[in-house]
Write an enzyme that holds these catalytic residues in place. Structure first.
Site, short mmCIF file in Angstrom:
data_model
loop_
_atom_site.label_atom_id
_atom_site.label_comp_id
_atom_site.label_asym_id
_atom_site.label_seq_id
_atom_site.Cartn_x
_atom_site.Cartn_y
_atom_site.Cartn_z
N LYS A 52 -6.76 3.35 -3.49
CA LYS A 52 -7.19 3.38 -2.09
C LYS A 52 -7.33 4.83 -1.67
O LYS A 52 -6.55 5.69 -2.09
CB LYS A 52 -6.11 2.65 -1.27
CG LYS A 52 -6.31 2.67 0.24
CD LYS A 52 -5.22 1.81 0.92
CE LYS A 52 -5.23 2.02 2.43
NZ LYS A 52 -4.14 1.27 3.10
N LYS A 83 -10.13 0.24 -2.62
CA LYS A 83 -10.07 0.10 -1.17
C LYS A 83 -10.34 1.43 -0.48
O LYS A 83 -9.46 2.28 -0.43
CB LYS A 83 -8.70 -0.45 -0.75
CG LYS A 83 -8.55 -0.58 0.77
CD LYS A 83 -7.20 -1.19 1.16
CE LYS A 83 -6.99 -1.14 2.67
NZ LYS A 83 -5.66 -1.65 3.08
N ASP A 99 0.86 -1.19 0.00
CA ASP A 99 0.00 0.00 0.00
C ASP A 99 0.90 1.23 0.00
O ASP A 99 1.41 1.64 1.04
CB ASP A 99 -0.90 0.02 1.25
CG ASP A 99 -1.97 -1.08 1.21
OD1 ASP A 99 -1.79 -2.07 0.48
OD2 ASP A 99 -3.00 -0.93 1.91
#
Lengths: 307, 486, 293
Positions: A207, A243, A144
């Site tokens: 995300k 996400k 991430d």
């Protein structure tokens, strides 16, 4: 996952991006929230949500002990109630990846690591690449990363694009989630532009947030990113995941996110391969709702472990 | 990558029907005249049918000339003896009271509206009923402030108003008609449409409960013949009609030379224009909301879509994608997006136009879906490849049927959009402010939605240019329809 | 020997030009004393058609002019009328008024033009509104001209009724086709000459002379006329107008005003020929659409 190759003409001019009307977005979002999710669809939805959670601990005070406890919870959400799925992944700092990897061994739970000088991303590219490689070498299944918001707001979109592409390369077989930190981008136009940059630069997921900046995920922002994912799929045929992270702490809201994904992208996104919730307190609320739905009795948090 | 099993995921919303347990409906409704329920002098009743399952919900009285005359006499008496004499501030309080009572019974009204009209509960609950209540609230406050609305003029009520309303927004149209008429000091004889009388009759109950003096509002149910009796009654001072342009013209002719004040809110074939710099995803929502809101039974529906050629493909692709998530089904299910067509007659009309479209060589797209059995349903429908002269581009269909045309320049689209006898509404989607004002200025229509569509509010005047009728409803401008100015 | 007077030819006024009627016909109305007023064009339905075409063509430019500019032009008409006062007075006397009445009518007409000149850039501010809708939208209503307006003047006053209706109609950005008084048409034609020399674009005002009975119906039935100002005070005519205008749902405005009264000039004579247009646009972040973003 191999990096995608485009010819230049396929890549949009990011300074000329689509315009987003915020009031229109809010109206659309309010329609998702009016969907009534009951009975068997609620139960199915709740179980899907559990299975989409990236259980997260990202604190300066994280220790191997804390990470191990969380990993156990990830694979054993509520053993008193059989038949529940595990969460999708645990999400930790690079230094904790090895510990986490060992702790989830034998389960379906993946290990995700934040990287690129999370959460600010204010570090030289070399540091970010090393950070990423370290996590991957320690066994991270997913990375991430954060984008360079300062560069983005400066208008240096090429820098942001190239950085994502470089990290993607460093990921090797790990899947790359690109955190836009939408709370710092402020406008939905910016969210859309950053989404497009991340998508075309090779993100496997986009995300919303680090969880360190408020506001974190909102339905408006997530919707805008979902539209970008959908348009990218329409244009390139490539499916990318989403996400939302931070701020989604109850089941009802999470169900509305699922509604939004289903109606914006389609049911093929309704799996943890393509959709995740970055959350830590959501899991217990979902568990309580599942038990309530099955037993008809309202639950107490005292009966659900907090790890 | 491993073979995905993800494609097999199927997640449908379980049915979520709104409960009908709490509603109170009688088997048979009489006429509401002079504050009492009165049997029709003919003794005749007709069925009010739920278009989602064709079942009879209740029987409704069919008023004839003598019933209408009774109602007008009651209204005249109430006007002369009470309503024109009480203070405007008292008038306001009665209207406020009706608004409150409607709010208290909002859910019941919404459920009955959905049962009777085929309208989805989400819309009757979130749009029709709240707007109807708010309309009463808005006009209540005008009752004692009329002199501020018309500077330098003396304001007087007209007397008895005859009001004839359509079936697409039964309660809301009743509110649009009754609230300003009462605020301005008139008394009323109102006729709801024959397929959707029930919420007007529930409103009569509320009006009775509110203590409004007998005869101030009279509600007579029936068909076109009942409406004609109202239009032609000698002791009526004002006719307000919402409905088709054809009937509007008959009414103008019938009232010619009588001195009756007339306002008409009629048909439309409104253009919804998408420029290439528009917020396209929101524009797609606007297209959906413009044509599929209330099954397209909307006089201001954005039924003619104009998309700039360079974004036409992507807009149509997005539109089709979005249409897949529309849920067509039981109007009472909270998740239903598109409910039943109001009546068999209307479904026949829509299907007739779909046939014409195909015959004209237009290309049709319908959402792939199973239509519910046992009721009157029509799938959301798009037509492409027609020309400006096609019948389906020219005529009002009043259903979920959209025609899509492309254009190249602003001037071209203004010309095409205005190239119609109607002038009710238009939509404009572009991110450029100066272009919005260019378009909104040049489009000949009474309501222009820029970067939005099908929005309504009690404070916002509504009504058309040209053959879409005359007069405005809503807002300060809506008062004028119910006052005599000197 | 006295100089031989040059007589005036009375023509109609269409699209900024002074043609004779396409029909070639004329009629000869007489004054109260029985003198012939002149050979006046007996316009035909084709002249009505031509006038409507001219009015429609002029509409775009006229309605889009700055309100200030329209105001200047109306003021200019008043100036030109003031300069021709004597001619109008003479004609009114010829048509039957006494000198005092004639002077009064001309002066009232001039003042009426000044009155409406002043309204041009103000009526929007009075007639318009910003509507506080409950959702996150900016919503306003403004007035727009209806389009082409037919004006049917009353027979009694020749100049004043003409000016009292033309002024508010064009002040509001409409263009018009005017049927002059059948019995007393002289001032109407002379007024056309005033308009012609006052920067009023051709086609904004078109003036026809002739028989009311012949011209009203084609005007009322014309599908490209948006509204009619009816000053005939005649029930039969009003009924006929309301019936024949159904084809395109013309807005019919019938008046029974004493034009000599000051109260007979009013904002509502402008608003009677205006459509209300309401425009919506979203606003980010205000009450109604709550946002957590």
């Amino acid at each position: 996952m191999p990096a995608r190759k485009f010819v230049n003409s396929d890549i949009p001019d990011f300074s000329q991006q689509a315009h987003i009307d915020k009031v229109g977005v809010e109206e659309r979002v309010s329609r998702f929230q009016k969907r009534s999710i009951k009975n068997e669809s609620k139960l199915q939805g709740l179980k899907m949500i559990l299975n989409m959670i990236d259980l997260t601990t990202l604190e300066g005070k994280d220790t191997p002990g804390k990470v191990k406890q969380m990993c156990y919870k990830a694979a054993h959400l509520h053993d008193a109630h059989p038949g529940l799925p595990t969460v999708a992944a645990v999400c930790v700092y690079p230094a904790m990846v090895a510990t986490a990897k060992k702790a989830v061994e034998g389960s379906d739970v993946k290990v995700a690591s934040v990287s690129t000088a999370f959460p600010s991303g204010q570090a030289p590219r070399k540091v970010k690449l090393d950070d990423t490689k370290f996590a991957v070498d320690n066994g991270a299944d997913e990375i991430d990363m954060v984008i360079s918001r300062g560069k983005f707001l400066e208008g240096d979109y090429n820098f942001v694009f190239d950085e994502i592409a470089a990290i993607k390369e460093a990921c090797g077989n790990a899947r790359l989630k690109v955190i836009l930190e939408t709370g710092e981008l402020v406008t939905l136009d910016n969210v859309r532009r950053a989404s497009d940059i991340a998508l075309y630069a090779g993100a496997d997921f986009i995300k919303t947030s680090t969880g360190k900046i408020q506001p974190a995920a909102t339905m408006q922002v997530t919707y805008t990113m979902l539209e970008a994912i959908r348009d990218y799929k329409l244009k390139t045929g490539i499916q990318v995941g989403m996400k939302p992270a931070g701020g989604i702490s109850n089941s009802k809201l999470a169900l509305h996110y699922l509604v939004m994904v289903k109606e914006t992208l389609g049911e093929e996104w309704l799996t943890n391969e393509w959709f995740r919730f970055g959350a830590s307190s959501l899991a217990n609320d979902v568990l309580m709702q599942i038990l309530k739905t099955e037993t008809g009795v309202y639950q107490s948090s005292d009966y659900f472990s907090i790890d | 990558m491993a073979k995905k099993k993800s494609n097999q995921i199927k997640w449908d919303y379980a049915s979520a029907p709104e409960s009908t347990g709490h509603i109170q409906l009688k088997d048979r409704y009489d006429l509401f005249i002079g504050g009492k329920w009165v049997k029709p002098s003919s003794g005749k009743y007709f069925d009010s049918i739920n278009p989602a399952n064709k079942k009879v919900i209740a029987k409704v009285a069919h008023a004839n000339g003598s019933d209408v005359d009774k109602a007008v006499k009651a209204a005249r008496k109430a006007y002369d003896e009470i309503w024109s004499r009480i203070s405007p501030a008292e008038r306001a309080k009665y209207i406020y009271r009706i608004a409150r009572l409607m709010q208290e019974r909002a859910r019941e009204l919404a459920v009955i509206e959905s049962l009777d009209a085929g309208k989805v509960i989400r819309e009757s609950r979130d749009v029709d009923v709240p707007l109807a209540c708010n309309h009463f609230f808005y006009y209540a406050g005008w009752a004692d402030k009329l002199e501020y609305a018309f500077p330098n003029r003396r304001v007087e009520p007209l007397g008895v108003a005859g009001q004839i309303i359509p079936w697409n927004f039964p309660l809301l149209m009743a509110a649009w008609k009754i609230a300003p008429a009462l605020a301005a000091g008139n008394t009323i004889v109102l006729k709801p449409a024959e397929t959707t009388s029930l919420t007007a009759l529930k409103l009569a109950e509320i009006i009775k409960d509110s203590g409004l003096p007998d005869g101030v509002v009279n509600i007579v149910t029936g068909f076109g013949d009942t409406g004609a009796e109202i239009v032609n009654h000698k002791d009526i001072n004002k006719i307000a009609f919402t409905g088709s342009t054809a009937v509007g013209k008959i009414i103008q002719k019938a009232t010619a030379g009588t001195g009756k004040k007339l306002t008409l809110e009629l048909g439309g074939k409104s253009a919804n224009i998408i420029m290439d710099d528009a917020p396209l995803d929101q524009a797609v929502e606007g297209i959906i909301n413009g044509i599929f809101f209330n099954q397209g039974h909307v006089c201001c529906a954005g039924s003619r879509l104009f998309v700039q050629e360079n974004v036409a493909d992507i807009v149509i692709e997005k539109l089709k994608h979005r249409m897949k998530s529309l849920i067509i089904g039981d109007p009472l299910d909270k998740n239903t997006d598109i409910g039943a067509i109001n009546s068999k007659e209307q479904l026949d009309t829509i299907n007739k136009y779909i046939k014409i479209g195909l015959k004209e060589g237009a290309e049709m797209y319908q959402t792939p879906c199973d239509l519910p059995k046992g009721g009157y349903y029509c799938a959301p429908t798009l037509f492409t490849g027609m020309s400006q002269s096609s019948v389906i581009v020219q005529e009002e269909i009043f259903g979920p049927v959209l025609t899509i045309q492309t254009f190249r320049t602003v001037d071209e689209v203004i010309q095409k959009a205005n190239n119609t006898p109607y002038g009710l509404a238009a939509g404009v989607w572009t991110d450029k402010g100066s272009r919005i004002f260019n378009l909104t200025t040049k489009l000949k229509a009474g309501v222009i939605w820029a970067n939005t569509y099908n929005k309504f509010d009690p404070t916002s005047p509504f009504g058309g240019y040209k053959e879409s009728g005359y007069g405005r409803e809503g807002g300060l401008h809506g008062l004028e329809a119910y006052v005599k100015l000197k | 020997m006295d100089r031989l007077k040059v007589l005036k030819t009375y023509k109609i006024y269409i699209g900024g030009k002074f043609p004779r009627t396409e029909s070639g016909r004329y009629y000869t109305p007489t004054s109260g004393k029985g003198e012939a007023l002149g050979n006046i064009c007996l316009s035909s339905r084709k002249d009505v058609r031509n006038a409507v075409v001219a009015a429609r063509k002029a509409l775009g430019d006229w309605s889009e002019r700055a309100a200030f500019n329209r105001s200047q032009i109306l003021y200019r008409i008043a100036e030109m009328l003031e300069g021709r006062k004597e001619q109008f007075t003479e004609e009114l006397v010829f048509q039957g008024l006494n000198a005092k009445q004639a002077k009064n009518e001309v002066e009232l007409s001039i003042d009426r033009l000044i009155y409406y000149a002043g309204w041009c850039d103000k009526y929007q501010q009075i007639l318009g509104s910003v509507n506080p809708v409950a959702s996150s939208h900016f919503n306003f209503s403004n007035s727009e001209p209806m389009g082409v307006v037919g004006i049917i003047t009353e027979g009694g006053t020749s100049l004043l009724s003409l000016v009292s209706l033309i002024a508010p109609v064009i002040a509001g950005g409409n263009t018009c086709v005017v049927l002059a008084s059948e019995e007393k048409p002289l001032c109407a034609v002379t007024f056309a000459e005033v308009l012609h020399s006052s920067d009023v674009p051709g086609g904004v005002v078109n003036i026809l002379t002739g028989q009311r009975n012949e011209l009203i119906k084609p005007l009322a039935e014309h599908m490209d006329v948006n509204a009619i100002a009816n000053d005939t005070r005649d029930k039969e005519v009003t009924l006929m107008l309301e019936e024949s205008s159904v084809g395109n749902l013309k807005r019919i405005r019938s008046y029974d005003l004493n034009w000599e009264k000051y109260e007979s000039q009013h904002l509502h004579l402008i608003s009677d020929f205006q459509e209300v247009k309401t425009t919506w646009h979203p606003i980010e972040n205000i009450g109604g659409a709550s946002s957590t973003y």
